[in-house]
Design a protein around this motif. Structure first.
Motif: not given
Length: 299
Positions: A62-63, A121-127, A54-56, A271-274
């Protein structure tokens, strides 16, 4: 209580041993299920996720975003045994798409050090592991609360050209030396620091106690700052995204931290979903006074 801790200490390595043998695609599938269960069974997690979203998104979340992000958080949890136990080259091979990496190569060619800021965000380990197959990188880590996890995590991050620096004075010295050698340093800049290691700065419109370490590292001579994340793709693959900060940080420590937070917000919106919206980003660590006046990133 002591018996429960002992049981947990013996159970976790056994679970990791089983999970690391499974295909990454299956772990992502199982992780999605874990995320769904967490969403429905944990009112606290659900409440914090919805509050942070709600803050973001003050104009309206988004639904379905909250549930999608929670499902992806389950994937992030269950992929760790695979990421920490497989050869680092296998992990890097899962990064099948890249965006912006040419700027990293250009900066390295100039002989400059690199500061990689990767939020939850996402996979920071893979990065980090992808970079560590090519060039030296020192990553900041905070020892887990469960002691049994420490050797598992550390062995997963001390591979290839990767080094791990603890979140203490010795780790800071280790990272400074790496930057002065012209190498790379990576850290999670949205991690809540301990008392004395941060300042209050805006994060999605609300004061958040934010680390000053990233801003301090950015001041080291010949350091170039990048934002990065590895988005999960279908088929147990990742897309590495690099964003050039594009400008030096300036102003007071509070203003520099606010500038970093503003850049993190822009990255997360890609990429808000992740993003790990369930993370308790706005907690006040022990000993930290409540926020007063908060500066703007444009100050």
């Amino acid at each position: 209580m002591h018996t429960a801790r002992q049981s947990m200490s013996s159970l976790i390595p056994a679970v990791f041993a089983v999970l690391r043998c499974l295909p990454l695609r299956l772990l992502h599938l199982l992780g999605a299920g874990v995320g769904w269960l967490a969403w429905w069974l944990s009112p606290g997690l659900r409440k914090r996720t919805l509050e942070n979203l709600a803050l973001a998104f003050p104009q309206g979340v988004p639904s379905g975003l909250a549930r999608r992000a929670t499902v992806d958080a389950g994937r992030a949890l269950l992929e760790l045994p695979w990421l920490w136990s497989r050869p680092i080259e296998d992990v890097a091979a899962r990064v099948t798409e890249q965006e912006g990496y040419e700027r990293v190569e250009a900066v390295r060619a100039e002989g400059r050090a690199i500061l990689l800021l990767t939020p939850h965000l996402g996979c920071f380990e893979a990065a980090a592991q992808h970079y560590g197959t090519r060039y030296p990188i020192t990553v900041l880590y905070r020892r887990p609360k469960l002691d049994v996890l420490a050797p598992i995590m550390e062995s997963g991050r001390l591979r290839g050209l990767m080094k791990a620096a603890p979140a203490d004075a010795s780790g800071v010295r280790q990272m400074l030396k790496a930057l002065k050698r012209g190498e790379a340093v990576g850290m999670l800049p949205d991690q809540v620091p301990q008392f004395g290691e941060g300042v209050w700065a805006p994060f999605f419109g609300r004061p958040a106690y934010s680390m000053t370490l990233a801003a301090r590292m950015a001041e080291v001579k010949d350091v170039h700052v990048f934002m990065a994340y590895a988005a999960r793709l279908p088929g147990a693959r990742y897309r590495l995204v690099i964003r050039d900060l594009g400008r030096p940080l300036s102003g007071t420590p509070e203003q520099r931290v606010a500038q970093i937070n503003a850049e993190l917000e822009a990255l997360i919106r890609e990429c808000p979903d992740q993003y790990l919206w369930s993370y308790n980003r706005y907690k006040r660590p022990a000993g930290v006074p409540p926020p007063g006046a908060v500066v703007s990133a444009d100050a």
